[in-house]
Write a protein that holds these residues in place. Structure first.
Motif, PDB file in Angstrom:
ATOM      1  N   VAL B 269       0.852  -1.198   0.000  1.00  0.00           N
ATOM      2  CA  VAL B 269       0.000   0.000   0.000  1.00  0.00           C
ATOM      3  C   VAL B 269       0.884   1.244   0.000  1.00  0.00           C
ATOM      4  CG1 VAL B 269      -1.640   1.337   1.363  1.00  0.00           C
ATOM      5  CG2 VAL B 269      -1.960  -1.103   1.121  1.00  0.00           C
ATOM      6  N   SER B 270       1.940   1.179   0.797  1.00  0.00           N
ATOM      7  CA  SER B 270       2.839   2.326   0.887  1.00  0.00           C
ATOM      8  C   SER B 270       3.450   2.637  -0.481  1.00  0.00           C
ATOM      9  CB  SER B 270       3.920   2.019   1.911  1.00  0.00           C
ATOM     10  OG  SER B 270       4.934   2.960   1.828  1.00  0.00           O
ATOM     11  N   LYS B 271       3.818   1.573  -1.194  1.00  0.00           N
ATOM     12  CA  LYS B 271       4.420   1.748  -2.515  1.00  0.00           C
ATOM     13  C   LYS B 271       3.445   2.456  -3.456  1.00  0.00           C
ATOM     14  CE  LYS B 271       6.478  -1.304  -5.767  1.00  0.00           C
ATOM     15  NZ  LYS B 271       6.672  -2.696  -6.072  1.00  0.00           N
ATOM     16  N   GLU B 272       2.169   2.074  -3.355  1.00  0.00           N
ATOM     17  CA  GLU B 272       1.166   2.655  -4.252  1.00  0.00           C
ATOM     18  C   GLU B 272       0.768   4.063  -3.825  1.00  0.00           C
ATOM     19  OE1 GLU B 272       0.053   1.399  -6.953  1.00  0.00           O
ATOM     20  OE2 GLU B 272       0.218  -0.777  -6.864  1.00  0.00           O
ATOM     21  N   ALA B 273       0.601   4.231  -2.492  1.00  0.00           N
ATOM     22  CA  ALA B 273      -0.097   5.434  -2.041  1.00  0.00           C
ATOM     23  C   ALA B 273       0.807   6.517  -1.483  1.00  0.00           C
ATOM     24  CB  ALA B 273      -1.120   5.049  -0.977  1.00  0.00           C
ATOM     25  N   ASP B 274       1.983   6.127  -0.962  1.00  0.00           N
ATOM     26  CA  ASP B 274       2.751   7.137  -0.232  1.00  0.00           C
ATOM     27  C   ASP B 274       3.636   7.975  -1.144  1.00  0.00           C
ATOM     28  OD1 ASP B 274       1.511   6.240   1.923  1.00  0.00           O
ATOM     29  OD2 ASP B 274       3.224   5.274   2.879  1.00  0.00           O
ATOM     30  N   ALA B 275       3.723   9.233  -0.769  1.00  0.00           N
ATOM     31  CA  ALA B 275       4.577  10.134  -1.534  1.00  0.00           C
ATOM     32  C   ALA B 275       5.996  10.002  -1.029  1.00  0.00           C
ATOM     33  CB  ALA B 275       4.088  11.552  -1.349  1.00  0.00           C
ATOM     34  N   ASP B 276       6.937  10.106  -1.971  1.00  0.00           N
ATOM     35  CA  ASP B 276       8.340  10.156  -1.580  1.00  0.00           C
ATOM     36  C   ASP B 276       8.583  11.588  -1.120  1.00  0.00           C
ATOM     37  OD1 ASP B 276      11.029  10.559  -1.471  1.00  0.00           O
ATOM     38  OD2 ASP B 276      11.500   9.266  -3.167  1.00  0.00           O
ATOM     39  N   LEU B 277       8.754  11.754   0.199  1.00  0.00           N
ATOM     40  CA  LEU B 277       8.768  13.103   0.767  1.00  0.00           C
ATOM     41  C   LEU B 277       9.896  13.952   0.182  1.00  0.00           C
ATOM     42  CD1 LEU B 277       6.782  14.339   2.652  1.00  0.00           C
ATOM     43  CD2 LEU B 277       8.364  13.977   4.526  1.00  0.00           C
ATOM     44  N   ALA B 278      11.074  13.329   0.047  1.00  0.00           N
ATOM     45  CA  ALA B 278      12.213  14.089  -0.479  1.00  0.00           C
ATOM     46  C   ALA B 278      11.903  14.596  -1.880  1.00  0.00           C
ATOM     47  CB  ALA B 278      13.445  13.200  -0.485  1.00  0.00           C
ATOM     48  N   GLN B 279      11.404  13.665  -2.705  1.00  0.00           N
ATOM     49  CA  GLN B 279      11.090  14.016  -4.091  1.00  0.00           C
ATOM     50  C   GLN B 279      10.011  15.099  -4.133  1.00  0.00           C
ATOM     51  OE1 GLN B 279       9.421  10.817  -6.328  1.00  0.00           O
ATOM     52  NE2 GLN B 279      10.619  11.265  -8.132  1.00  0.00           N
ATOM     53  N   THR B 280       8.963  14.905  -3.303  1.00  0.00           N
ATOM     54  CA  THR B 280       7.855  15.850  -3.291  1.00  0.00           C
ATOM     55  C   THR B 280       8.341  17.244  -2.899  1.00  0.00           C
ATOM     56  OG1 THR B 280       6.468  14.047  -2.571  1.00  0.00           O
ATOM     57  CG2 THR B 280       5.540  16.232  -2.380  1.00  0.00           C
TER      58      THR B 280
END
Lengths: 476, 311
Positions: B269-280
């Motif tokens: 789920v994390s892979k699908e839903a979570d934003a990569d904070l650094a990238q964001t």
């Protein structure tokens, strides 16, 4: 030969010509921010020559026409693209409202009881998905403790939350349908006003241009603006007539011809609250191909109708499958044959009030009298994993996920299409702006140009005046 | 291309709108840590997340079911252990009650056996939450009913449960029961805890017979029959203790599988839903810089025109 008085008269006309130039530049400057305005230019031509012994002699310059710089081809393209954008915008709006009505979101930071991470850290879902999972989890809990009244009460509460969610979503989708019908009717009224405006502008333009080559530039600008307003609402076909009028037709039916409005639009209920559009007098059903009204109908009849039907199918299957298993079981008091849910669709699904009032009547046991038996509760819990033929061989959760994804897909595609469309339209508008838009720099330069020419003409008058003075002083 | 007075403002509005939208989206992603929130964000991923979350919730529920089974298994285990110690004491008495003992002594033993029977019935009628543990699915009534005579001796214990276990899911399609039935004389199905036709165990009747033989001083019958019978009962208890232990260990294994699955689902789920904070945050920064650049450059361009140079 013009002679001194002829030259004086030429200088006078030259003053007028240059003044006209500054007037038009001023008009352009004044309308620099007017939507739909196309810049104008004075067309100056050399005046008629007169024969003389030296050959034909020039007599100065005249303003022959004030020309509007407008590209009819770009105008037509913009009109068509406006219709397409209107349609996407309306569909996007309908779908966004549908998405809100569904209320399905993912919340990774959702917390469970007492702030614990929801569902083992995978977050909450909000909406029917969550309630559906909860219902089957409650069936599972009941299967591990079939005699427990608290488990039964929890099951009833979870089932009631689920049915309330179904009812609410259905109600919201129903309200949305009515709102879309209302906005369709209001758009039809707006379109009628635009049709009547265009006819009235046609009348003024024809009257202004009759018997002359000059164009009623500003009236044409206003009419073009109204045509674009109308084409945003509904896709129209236009045909320019020789006398300066523009005829408007929708789906092959001519509504405006020159100064006359032949017919107007009205909405009607085609059955089951499906509002469509027809002509008021002729009663001809119109198949709209673009514009806000088309997008509204598409959003309502394709995307939202599909969503509502799928929710009904999901609710209907849930009711029949759960009831079929539940009816064969026995309650703690030995009662049997009760259904778990009542109703047939998302709008009327409800928990059987007998069970809600007395959870001990939930029929978890498969054997009369054996209260510790959980066969039926296990079967009910296992329905969560069963693939149902009525749901295209998907489980309840998968089917609901499919509905959400379909709506999301429709909205996502519409968003992309709208973005692309906006890019196309912006490019066209920029092109039109490059042809018809007012440039302050150009107008200021023109002002200087005409001002200088005006000064020169004045100088000519003074020169002729001095010459006349000289002539007059010859005889004292 | 001819650039007019409104070309700059119009382009600027378009650019600023697009940059504001992007900033809003990235800011939302940074604040929630999620790439996806609504179905429109990524319908395909949304579908996968909904499926994964549904499975996650199911796994959590299976873990709760396992907890419930474990609770039941521990409760049953404790009761069986209590009965096993009763059985141990009864066997001790059966060995002690030999021909060297006088009748008063045997009577005392008989009194103790009577009490042992009563304790065993009490243990066999144990409850967990509101349910009797050993009555099969007839869990709403005490599985064993004891009758005594005027002297307080036990004359009989009857079983009023059944031989059905209630199984529930511990994983998709896998059901299990941590329950034990009190008696099974049918020769099939779950083995009875107190009496079972296959193992020859019949704890209460054997104890009653032992009690009666003690009262009547029939030491020969104790030696020839009761001792052997009590041995059968003990073996039966050992069988159930073993089974209960095996079930508990199976539950633990299933629980750890479910925990691992839950972790895997969390990762998916994390892979699908979570934003990569650094990238964001880097992208948000870029967008903010672009926004400022657009404002500044446009401000300069829009400020200067020919008008500045004409007197």
């Amino acid at each position: 030969m013009l002679g001194l008085f002829g030259t004086l008269s030429m200088a006078n006309r030259s003053l007028q010509t240059q003044r006209n130039g500054t007037e038009v530049a001023g008009h352009n400057l004044a309308n620099v921010n007017t939507p739909g305005y196309s810049r104008q230019r004075v067309a100056i031509e050399t005046s008629l020559t007169i024969p003389s012994e030296m050959g034909p002699q020039g007599t100065g310059a005249d303003v022959v026409q004030i020309v509007q710089l407008r590209d009819a081809f770009i105008d037509r393209l913009i009109m068509n693209e406006t219709s397409v954008r209107g349609s996407y915008e309306a569909r996007q709006k309908a779908l966004q409202l549908g998405q809100s009505a569904l209320g399905q979101q993912i919340d990774r930071q959702a917390t469970g009881a007492e702030g614990s991470a929801a569902a083992g850290g995978i977050g909450g879902q909000h909406g029917i998905a969550e309630e559906l999972s909860d219902l089957f989890a409650s069936f599972q809990s009941l299967s591990t403790d079939p005699t427990s009244i608290p488990e039964r009460q929890v099951l009833i509460i979870k089932a009631q939350s689920l049915v309330t969610q179904f009812n609410q979503v259905d109600l919201r989708l129903g309200n949305l349908r009515s709102s879309l019908n209302d906005s369709l009717t209001s758009d039809a009224e707006q379109a009628n006003i635009a049709l009547s405006d265009i006819a009235s502008l046609n009348k003024q333009i024809i009257a202004a241009e009759i018997g002359t080559d000059a164009k009623a530039n500003d009236l044409r600008d206003v009419r073009q603006k109204r045509i674009e307003d109308l084409s945003k609402l509904v896709k129209i076909d236009t045909a320019a007539t020789a006398n300066g009028g523009v005829d408007i037709a929708i789906d092959g039916v001519t509504l405006v011809s020159g100064p006359n409005v032949f017919d107007t639009l009205e909405t009607y209920d085609a059955g089951g609250g499906q509002f469509l559009v027809r002509t008021l007098t002729g009663g001809a059903t119109l198949n709209l191909a673009g514009g806000v009204m088309h997008g509204t109908i598409e959003g309502r009849d394709v995307d939202l109708a599909t969503l509502q039907t799928s929710l009904d199918t999901l609710a209907g299957t849930l009711i029949s499958e759960v009831n079929a298993v539940h009816a064969g079981g026995f309650g703690l008091g030995g009662t049997t044959g009760e259904s778990f849910f009542t109703g047939t669709t998302a709008s009327d699904i409800a928990v059987n009030s007998n069970l809600a009032g007395n959870p001990s009547m939930i029929q978890a046991s498969g054997v009369a009298g054996a209260v510790g038996d959980n066969t039926v509760a296990v079967q009910l819990a296992q329905l969560a994993d069963k693939k149902h033929a009525g749901l295209i061989n998907q489980t309840f959760s998968e089917s609901y996920g499919q509905n959400v994804a379909s709506l999301g897909q429709a909205l996502n595609s519409t968003n992309t299409q709208l973005t692309n469309q906006q890019i196309v339209e912006k490019m066209l508008l920029r092109q039109r702006d490059s042809v018809s838009g007012v440039s302050l720099d150009e107008e200021m330069t023109d002002l200087i140009k005409f001002q200088r020419a005006f000064e020169a003409s004045a100088k000519l008058i003074r020169t002729v005046d001095e010459m006349l003075e000289t002539v007059m002083s010859l005889k004292r | 291309m001819r650039v007019t007075a409104n070309t700059f403002p119009n382009s600027l509005i378009t650019q600023l709108t697009s940059l504001t939208q992007r900033q809003n989206k990235l800011q939302n992603q940074a604040a929630t840590g999620q790439l996806i929130r609504s179905p429109e964000d990524d319908p395909v991923a949304m579908r996968r997340i909904l499926d994964l979350q549904a499975e996650g919730k199911q796994v959590s529920q299976y873990k709760r079911n396992i907890d419930r089974h474990q609770e039941l298994a521990v409760a049953s285990f404790n009761s069986i252990k209590a009965m096993k110690s009763i059985s141990d004491r009864a066997r001790e008495i059966s060995i002690s009650a030999d021909g060297l003992k006088a009748q008063p002594e045997l009577n005392l033993y008989a009194r103790e056996v009577t009490e042992l029977i009563k304790s065993a019935v009490q243990a066999a009628n144990s409850k967990n939450r509101s349910d009797y543990l050993f009555g099969g699915t007839l869990s709403d009534r005490p599985p064993f009913v004891m009758t005594t005579d005027a002297n307080g001796n036990v004359t009989g214990v009857t079983y009023q449960g059944n031989t059905t276990l209630s199984e529930s899911e511990i994983a998709s399609g896998v059901t299990l029961s941590a329950q034990n039935v009190g008696e099974n004389a049918s020769g099939s199905g779950p083995r009875g805890l107190i009496a079972d036709s296959r193992s020859g165990a019949d704890f209460f009747n054997h104890l009653i017979s032992f009690q009666n033989n003690l009262l009547s001083g029939n030491v020969a019958a104790i030696e020839s029959t009761d001792r052997a019978n009590l041995g059968l009962d003990e073996e039966n208890f050992l069988y159930h203790l073993g089974t209960s232990g095996a079930i508990q260990s199976r539950l633990e294994v299933t629980d750890s599988i479910a925990t691992r699955r839950s972790d895997t689902l969390e990762a998916l789920v994390s892979k699908e839903a979570d934003a990569d904070l650094a990238q964001t945050l880097v992208r948000l920064n870029q967008t903010q810089t672009a926004y400022q650049a657009a404002l500044q450059s446009a401000g300069k361009i829009l400020n200067s025109s020919l008008l500045d140079y004409i007197r």
